[in-house]
Design a protein around this motif. Sequence first.
Motif, PDB file in Angstrom:
ATOM      1  N   ASN A  55       0.795  -1.238   0.000  1.00  0.00           N
ATOM      2  CA  ASN A  55       0.000   0.000   0.000  1.00  0.00           C
ATOM      3  C   ASN A  55       0.824   1.283   0.000  1.00  0.00           C
ATOM      4  O   ASN A  55       0.297   2.356  -0.290  1.00  0.00           O
ATOM      5  N   TRP A  56       2.093   1.174   0.369  1.00  0.00           N
ATOM      6  CA  TRP A  56       2.893   2.378   0.631  1.00  0.00           C
ATOM      7  C   TRP A  56       2.904   3.369  -0.529  1.00  0.00           C
ATOM      8  O   TRP A  56       2.673   4.558  -0.337  1.00  0.00           O
ATOM      9  N   GLU A  57       3.175   2.898  -1.733  1.00  0.00           N
ATOM     10  CA  GLU A  57       3.263   3.831  -2.864  1.00  0.00           C
ATOM     11  C   GLU A  57       1.946   4.581  -3.059  1.00  0.00           C
ATOM     12  O   GLU A  57       1.939   5.800  -3.233  1.00  0.00           O
ATOM     13  N   GLN A  58       0.846   3.853  -3.000  1.00  0.00           N
ATOM     14  CA  GLN A  58      -0.458   4.489  -3.194  1.00  0.00           C
ATOM     15  C   GLN A  58      -0.742   5.510  -2.092  1.00  0.00           C
ATOM     16  O   GLN A  58      -1.281   6.584  -2.348  1.00  0.00           O
ATOM     17  N   TRP A  59      -0.363   5.179  -0.876  1.00  0.00           N
ATOM     18  CA  TRP A  59      -0.560   6.117   0.232  1.00  0.00           C
ATOM     19  C   TRP A  59       0.226   7.403  -0.009  1.00  0.00           C
ATOM     20  O   TRP A  59      -0.287   8.499   0.213  1.00  0.00           O
ATOM     21  N   VAL A  60       1.466   7.252  -0.427  1.00  0.00           N
ATOM     22  CA  VAL A  60       2.307   8.434  -0.666  1.00  0.00           C
ATOM     23  C   VAL A  60       1.733   9.260  -1.819  1.00  0.00           C
ATOM     24  O   VAL A  60       1.589  10.479  -1.707  1.00  0.00           O
ATOM     25  N   VAL A  61       1.378   8.594  -2.905  1.00  0.00           N
ATOM     26  CA  VAL A  61       0.823   9.300  -4.068  1.00  0.00           C
ATOM     27  C   VAL A  61      -0.439  10.064  -3.670  1.00  0.00           C
ATOM     28  O   VAL A  61      -0.599  11.242  -3.999  1.00  0.00           O
ATOM     29  N   SER A  62      -1.322   9.408  -2.939  1.00  0.00           N
ATOM     30  CA  SER A  62      -2.570  10.065  -2.500  1.00  0.00           C
ATOM     31  C   SER A  62      -2.281  11.273  -1.621  1.00  0.00           C
ATOM     32  O   SER A  62      -2.937  12.308  -1.738  1.00  0.00           O
ATOM     33  N   SER A  63      -1.301  11.128  -0.742  1.00  0.00           N
ATOM     34  CA  SER A  63      -1.010  12.225   0.192  1.00  0.00           C
ATOM     35  C   SER A  63      -0.409  13.439  -0.526  1.00  0.00           C
ATOM     36  O   SER A  63      -0.508  14.555  -0.041  1.00  0.00           O
TER      37      SER A  63
ATOM     38  N   LYS B  84      10.010  11.877  -5.329  1.00  0.00           N
ATOM     39  CA  LYS B  84       9.795  10.985  -4.187  1.00  0.00           C
ATOM     40  C   LYS B  84       9.455   9.550  -4.610  1.00  0.00           C
ATOM     41  O   LYS B  84       9.875   8.597  -3.956  1.00  0.00           O
ATOM     42  N   ILE B  85       8.721   9.402  -5.691  1.00  0.00           N
ATOM     43  CA  ILE B  85       8.196   8.081  -6.052  1.00  0.00           C
ATOM     44  C   ILE B  85       9.279   7.041  -6.378  1.00  0.00           C
ATOM     45  O   ILE B  85       9.174   5.902  -5.926  1.00  0.00           O
ATOM     46  N   PRO B  86      10.333   7.388  -7.120  1.00  0.00           N
ATOM     47  CA  PRO B  86      11.360   6.353  -7.357  1.00  0.00           C
ATOM     48  C   PRO B  86      11.980   5.828  -6.054  1.00  0.00           C
ATOM     49  O   PRO B  86      12.287   4.635  -5.944  1.00  0.00           O
ATOM     50  N   ILE B  87      12.120   6.700  -5.070  1.00  0.00           N
ATOM     51  CA  ILE B  87      12.683   6.286  -3.773  1.00  0.00           C
ATOM     52  C   ILE B  87      11.678   5.387  -3.053  1.00  0.00           C
ATOM     53  O   ILE B  87      12.048   4.379  -2.448  1.00  0.00           O
ATOM     54  N   VAL B  88      10.416   5.754  -3.161  1.00  0.00           N
ATOM     55  CA  VAL B  88       9.334   4.935  -2.600  1.00  0.00           C
ATOM     56  C   VAL B  88       9.384   3.532  -3.217  1.00  0.00           C
ATOM     57  O   VAL B  88       9.312   2.526  -2.510  1.00  0.00           O
ATOM     58  N   ARG B  89       9.526   3.487  -4.533  1.00  0.00           N
ATOM     59  CA  ARG B  89       9.509   2.187  -5.237  1.00  0.00           C
ATOM     60  C   ARG B  89      10.689   1.311  -4.836  1.00  0.00           C
ATOM     61  O   ARG B  89      10.541   0.094  -4.700  1.00  0.00           O
TER      62      ARG B  89
END
Length: 200
Positions: free
Chosen positions: A128-136, A148-153
């Motif tokens: 869920n983490w990526e979706q949570w970050v994207v939504s926020s 931020k997203i590449p680091i999240v991935r």
Amino acid sequence: GGFTRKYSLSSKTGTLLPEFPSAQHLVYQGCLSKDKVDTLIMMYKTHCQCILDNAINGNFEEIQHFLLHFWQGMPDHLLPLLENPVIIDIFCVCDSILYKVLTDVLIPATMQEMPESLLADIRNFAKNWEQWVVSSLENLPEALTDKKIPIVRRFVSSLKRQTSFLHLAQIARPALFDQHVVNSMVSDIEKMILSQCSKN
């Protein structure tokens, strides 16, 4: 099997994040206020510590709310900072620090057994983490999300890999504590080696 104690996140209670970057070491473009940058970094460190504490307490679902609250509740006077490339880079450095500590906390360093429920919670968190970050980050500068997203991935991928490995290790552990099974495996391996040698 064996004499291992099950891994518990509570053993990590009180884990603190290391130092985050400081505004005094930054080279600014334009007229950034050092005080605002310091405030933002301090807020972000508090936010990251909150994420870490909740992960340690196993409150993974709560983390989604903290993400939303932090990013969507950003004070208006700090919003312009979120477009600044230097600030975005600071967030990325901070994220890397957080993700390293989170991984160290969530995944036992030794081959310690982990309760299946905790393993499932961590896998779910990773899922869920990526979706949570994207939504926020919705309605915030695209550059922030893009960085931020590449680091999240990478973090998610690492967590998934390590939880899969742990899961496999836990399945294999009982067999490895059974001397009969181990002897049988050794014998099979020796036969394979001998048959390979005889072919050469």
